[in-house]
Design a protein around this motif. Structure first.
Motif, PDB file in Angstrom:
ATOM      1  N   HIS A 253       0.813  -1.394   0.081  1.00 14.59           N
ATOM      2  CA  HIS A 253      -0.097   0.013  -0.046  1.00 14.59           C
ATOM      3  C   HIS A 253       0.910   1.261   0.170  1.00 14.59           C
ATOM      4  N   LYS A 306      -1.538  -7.794   0.792  1.00 16.23           N
ATOM      5  CA  LYS A 306      -2.459  -7.123   1.655  1.00 16.23           C
ATOM      6  C   LYS A 306      -1.638  -6.673   3.002  1.00 16.23           C
ATOM      7  N   CYS A 356     -11.527  -5.978   1.713  1.00 14.76           N
ATOM      8  CA  CYS A 356     -10.611  -5.089   2.538  1.00 14.76           C
ATOM      9  C   CYS A 356     -11.569  -3.949   2.846  1.00 14.76           C
ATOM     10  N   GLN A 365      -4.724  -1.947   4.122  1.00 12.65           N
ATOM     11  CA  GLN A 365      -5.800  -2.490   3.525  1.00 12.65           C
ATOM     12  C   GLN A 365      -6.700  -3.149   4.357  1.00 12.65           C
TER      13      GLN A 365
END
Length: 1155
Positions: A253, A306, A356, A365
């Motif tokens: 992310h 994630k 998510c 996430q």
């Protein structure tokens, strides 16, 4: 409203085919011997054509052949695409929508416009579609057809109106979602890779924007090349050339690193600071062999990376297992820190997606679940618990747990039946599910006002029965019954018996259910019937077994004769049946020749068994082998709880069983039912003792056709469940004939009814004798042998095709109605069997029931399909039934409970039918309405000439009744009653296959259903009232939800992490800077159907907005066309000006006389 008055004075009225009493119209037995009493039938018909409209309501079950998956994290709705172009959109229970692309092309990818109420689909015909989900029935707003390139991958960033589209050539195009036109900005493959590279990088397999900077687009090519493209600078930031092919890419992310999955079963991690090589390569399931090499692994088809605030990141991927073990089940692997969990799946994984908390890709996430789309199931795994349990699926995704072989639909059931079935079924539910609620909880659904109890019953190949609550267009599992528990496990057979044994010996062929008495009957493929009674208490019981030898003793073959066009009928008086064969646990065995004789196909448990609450088996009826021939399939069944009788029929004859006394009352061949009123000339009786000498002449011996008939038995239900991928060739074959691809009408009917009819022309070598005239399939309906029998039926064995108990008049001379059994045959003959049943409860259990056939009533064209009875005012007469009582409940010694019967007493019969009643008879070709007891034909209607009826039912619609028919050519029709006036005729299913033919069924309230695929049930309505109320009954897919705000990144992180929010896609991709795309590259197709749907569905303020949007779209389209015409005129004007200027320069210095 139309008023019909008919005066009967011994002669019936005329019909379109001639006089009702004439042979040409297929009437009853000629002129009555005595004229009936004049009666005036006054029926007020209220149904009009305006009361009927056909439309689909809802589809249940698992999407057949799924291909794609998408999830909206804000709206919390899920979409599944299929190979046939279908889309299922799922939300909270009750929110279930089915859409279909008109092209029927496979759905390659789905992309939600998150929290916008729209969905983009990419199909295999290289077309993009924009669906509007803000209406209860989604519709296409725009379509974009690519002409020169094939679509391979799509990506739509959150809160962006520009869709990135990757193609097979390696190019990346950009589409404006609002106008659905291409931008002039194109990333060509030869610009994305280095000029020195000589090989093509392959199709685009991945597109994603960098979480740190939306102006950077990561492009993954199949060959292993990865390019980060600077959208502003129109150049590549870096290029990665990897040796292994790439299947998917997942970002961290923070946008500083990403992970790739490869075809060799490896995962590679890349850091943007150094892209020369991956900083980590792992083989999650690859072990090091003794020689030091890694063992080869299967490709990792998809990976998701994630992050979580309070724990290590989740790495979720599918595939990657080693090749060392054959037959390993498909797996989903979850790597959480150092822990690796491998989840084995029952079916191959098509797609998966992590659910998510946030829709922003640059935030942590926090995955809480994983939705996994399998080939035949949809599961959601809970990531918040360490053991990763699955959520309990609220949708009926397991209809196909065992292939569906038959269906039944019951509307307006007793209100107490659904709660009691649910309470019994809830005790047997599976455990181990996650304790959290189902995460796909989007949309809005409320219980409609016009709801009533509805139940769908499905029979399956493994012998199981499922009851479903179908009220308010939903579907919920109520109760499951396993019919195989009534039998011993079959032993493996040897020799010829092994070839004959069924792969699924307990497969269900048909069911019969009386919701009022709760008596349930199941007909199995092994020629067996099981009768169940419902009880709320468990009990110790022993199943009673009855064995019936229903085998032809005569060669009842129809032979052509000189007077075949004038069959003679005679009024048959009361007589006792010719043959009663009872076999109660008869000792079967094997003949000296090694053939089975007098043994059933299955062995019933002969000991006391403990049965749980619910449906408990009470009686099993089995047809026996005879002289080495297996029993014929049961083609018809009816049960009456008030009479305590059960009737069954096949191509050999009829049997009636008293299930209260557990005795066989009647076991007779079809020929013996006629008595002296046989309308056909039959071959003489052939003695069974000298079978060897008569076998060559015996054209109906099952042994001659056993190998072929066995195939028909299997295909009769396997054709409903085959998961064929090559449907296009099948559809092409079916489109050649109105009977949907079958070589003849007989071939389709033999599959439809099981093994019921055989003909000489199918087996010319089995008998030296054959008909001199053989007619083709095309001529079978045009040239009929008699008034009511088609020529195609000339050489068929007469089967019992339908049975119906009811209060009627067995003979014309009867003054009062009595219990009767109506019998319909495959030759279009209707027979009446009157019965005498003791009314006292004690006498009923001790005194025998007497039965005596009365002879032929009338004849119709084609096989008889349905009987129904109306009173003289046109109201539907309900069959007598018993009120349910629990036989296992404790009784008071001094007050034993008595049977409570409805519509079965002299008083009720006199009230309902004292002045006669109307009988509705429907066959494959025509329908007739008779007045009883005179047996006069009041109305006749030829339903179809070029096709034949597959299913017919008398149903109640709009407080009236009508006859609903479904034909083999796909037409759905309704006829008024009693006048048989056509009310509706819709060409609904132009390509009818055997699955639809065997599972199509009507019910009250103007509803019907059929198995649209091996895994899905499609419900339809033919009622205008329900079509009008359908919008209120469907769920809302879109609910107004405020988009979550992005997290505050902080000053330092925003300053050093790059300015990702200053990227203006409109300025970069708009027409002003990027120009127009080539017109030949893609073609914009406005969604007219979607706009019309919006106009119809919209109302109030939202309706005004929708209409304004439609008007703007239309105005924009007109402005675009005007702009094109203006540009053409300007070009023409410039050309003219140029030529004029050249002419002026040429002639400027010349004198007038030089011109």
């Amino acid at each position: 409203m139309k008023k019909f008055r008919k005066v009967l004075d011994g002669l019936t009225t005329s019909s379109p085919g001639g006089t009702i009493g004439s042979p040409s119209s297929g009437s009853a037995a000629g002129t009555p011997t005595s004229a009936p009493t004049s009666k005036e039938i006054d029926v007020q018909e209220t149904l009009l054509s305006e009361d009927f409209q056909l439309c689909k309501t809802v589809r249940h079950g698992f999407p057949h052949q799924p291909t794609a998956l998408a999830f909206d994290p804000v709206q919390k709705i899920l979409a599944v695409g299929s190979r046939t172009g279908g889309i299922r959109i799922l939300g909270r229970p009750g929110v279930d929508c089915y859409c279909q692309h008109e092209s029927g092309a496979a759905v390659l990818q789905l992309q939600f416009l998150i929290n916008e109420g729209a969905l983009v689909t990419a199909c295999a015909d290289d077309t993009l579609h924009l669906w509007n989900l803000r209406q209860r029935r989604p519709a296409v707003l725009h379509s974009l057809k690519f002409n020169r390139e094939r679509i391979t991958f799509c990506h739509l960033p959150f809160m962006s109106k520009w869709l990135y589209v990757g193609t097979e050539r390696g190019n990346t195009h950009i589409v404006n979602i609002e106008s659905f036109v291409l931008s002039g900005y194109v990333i060509m493959w030869n610009k994305a890779i280095e000029l020195a590279t000589k090989t093509h990088p392959g199709p685009v397999v991945h597109l994603s924007d960098c979480p740190k900077d939306e102006g950077k687009l990561l492009i993954g090519f199949e060959s292993g090349t990865i390019v980060q493209w600077d959208l502003r600078g129109k150049k590549a930031d870096f290029r990665i050339y990897y040796d292994e092919a790439i299947h998917s890419v997942g970002w961290h992310h923070e946008g500083k690193q990403f992970m790739c999955s490869h075809s060799d079963g490896s995962l590679s991690m890349w850091n943007l600071r150094n892209t020369t090589k991956p900083f980590q390569v792992t083989f999650p399931h690859g072990k090091i062999q003794k020689d030091g090499r890694k063992e080869s692994c299967k490709p990792i088809l998809k990976v998701e990376y994630k992050t979580s605030r309070n724990s290590e990141p989740f790495v979720i991927f599918s595939g990657g297992l080693s090749y060392d073990k054959a037959g390993r089940r498909p797996t989903l692997t979850i790597m959480h820190g150092k822990a690796i969990t491998v989840l084995e799946m029952d079916y191959p994984i098509v797609e998966f997606m992590a659910l998510c908390e946030t829709p922003y890709n640059n935030e942590v996430q926090e995955p809480y679940a994983v939705a996994v789309l399998l080939e035949k199931d949809l599961i959601v795994v809970d990531l918040t618990q360490s053991n990763f349990p699955v959520f309990e699926n609220p949708y009926p995704m397991d209809i196909h747990e065992s292939p569906v072989t038959c269906t039944a639909y019951f509307a307006d059931c007793p209100p107490d039946i659904i709660p009691i079935l649910y309470s019994i079924g809830a005790k047997h539910k599976k455990t181990g599910y996650s304790h959290k609620e189902w995460p796909v909880a989007g949309g809005l659904w409320t219980l409609g006002s016009n709801t009533y109890p509805e139940i769908i019953v499905t029979g399956h190949a493994d012998g199981s029965i499922k009851f479903w609550d179908a009220s308010a267009i939903t579907l919920q599992m109520l109760y499951k019954l396993k019919t195989s528990k009534a039998f011993e496990k079959p032993k493996p057979a040897e020799g010829r018996a092994a070839e004959m044994v069924e792969e699924d010996p307990f497969a269900v062929q048909m069911v019969s259910w009386c919701p009022h008495s709760r008596i349930f009957c199941v007909v199995g493929i092994s020629a067996h019937i099981i009768l169940y009674r419902f009880s709320k208490y468990e009990a110790n019981t022993q199943i009673v077994s009855l064995e019936v030898r229903l085998q032809c003793e005569t060669e009842d073959v129809i032979t052509p004769s000189e007077n075949e066009n004038n069959p003679c009928f005679s009024e048959c008086g009361s007589h006792s049946p010719q043959a009663h064969h009872q076999h109660l646990a008869s000792p079967g065995g094997v003949t000296p020749e090694g053939n089975k004789d007098s043994v059933p196909c299955l062995k019933v448990k002969d000991r006391m068994v403990r049965v749980p609450p619910g449906y408990q088996a009470e009686l099993v009826i089995q047809l026996l082998w005879a002289d080495g021939e297996p029993p014929q399939q049961i083609t018809s069944l009816d049960i009456n709880s008030a009479y305590g009788l059960l009737a069954l029929g096949n191509c050999n004859g009829l049997a009636v069983v008293d299930f209260l006394q557990k005795t066989i009352l009647l076991c007779v061949s079809t020929l013996d039912l006629y008595g002296a009123a046989d309308p056909y000339q039959r071959l003489t009786r052939s003695p069974r003792r000298n079978r060897q000498s008569t076998s060559e002449f015996c054209m109906r011996g099952l042994s001659n056709f056993y190998s072929d008939s066995k195939k028909r038995i299997r295909t009769s239900y396997q054709s409903l469940t085959e998961l064929s991928d090559n449907q296009q060739s099948v559809d092409m074959e079916r489109s050649k004939s109105p009977t949907s691809g079958y070589a003849s009408r007989r071939a389709m009917l033999q599959q439809f009814h099981g093994v019921t009819m055989y003909s000489h022309d199918e087996h010319p070598t089995s008998a030296p004798y054959c008909w001199s005239e053989r007619e083709s399939r095309e001529n079978s309906f045009s040239r009929s042998r008699s008034s009511s029998v088609c020529s195609i039926d000339r050489d068929t064995k007469e089967a019992i095709t339908t049975l119906q108990f009811g209060e009627s008049y067995g003979r014309k001379s009867d003054a009062m109605p009595t219990p009767c059994l109506w019998v319909g045959t495959s030759l279009g003959v209707v027979l009446l069997v009157p019965m005498s049943i003791p009314t006292d409860q004690e006498e009923r259990t001790e005194e025998p029931v007497t039965i005596g056939p009365s002879g032929t009533v009338l004849m119709l064209k084609g096989s008889v399909l349905r009987f129904s009875f109306l009173d003289c005012t046109g109201a539907l007469l309900q069959s007598p039934h018993e009120v349910w009582r629990d036989v296992n409940a404790s009784e008071e010694p001094d007050r034993p409970r008595r049977r409570k019967l409805v519509n079965f007493s002299p008083s009720s019969s006199q009230d309902n039918c004292g002045e006669g009643h109307l009988a509705v008879v429907c066959s494959e070709k025509q329908a007739k309405v008779l007045l009883m007891p005179s047996q006069s034909c009041l109305f006749v209607h030829n339903i179809t000439e070029s096709s034949f009826v597959l299913r017919a039912d008398v149903v109640s619609v709009c407080n009236s009744v009508c006859l609903a028919c479904f034909c083999a050519n796909g037409h759905v029709m309704t006829l008024s009653l009693p006048s048989l006036r056509p009310l509706m005729d819709v060409n609904y299913l132009p390509l009818t296959d055997m699955r639809i033919a065997r599972t199509f069924c009507f019910t009250n309230g103007g509803q019907a259903l059929y198995l649209s695929s091996p895994t899905e049930i499609q419900r339809i309505t033919y009622s205008q009232e329900m079509c009008d109320n359908l919008q209120e009954m469907l769920g809302e897919l879109f609910t107004p939800i405020e988009t979550p705000e992005a997290q505050n990144r902080g000053f330092l992180k925003g300053f050093f992490g790059g300015n990702s929010h200053s990227f203006d896609r409109e300025e970069l991709f708009g027409e002003a800077s990027a120009g127009k795309a080539s017109r030949s590259l893609a073609q914009h197709i406005p969604g007219q159907a979607g706009m019309e749907g919006m106009k119809v569905a919209a109302s109030g303020v939202m309706g005004d907005l929708a209409r304004a949007r439609v008007a703007l779209d239309e105005r924009g389209q007109r402005l675009g066309e005007l702009e094109d015409r203006t540009a053409l005129m300007m070009t023409s004007a410039e050309t003219f000006s140029k030529h004029a200027h050249e002419l002026m320069l040429k002639c400027k210095d010349k004198k007038w006389y030089q011109l």
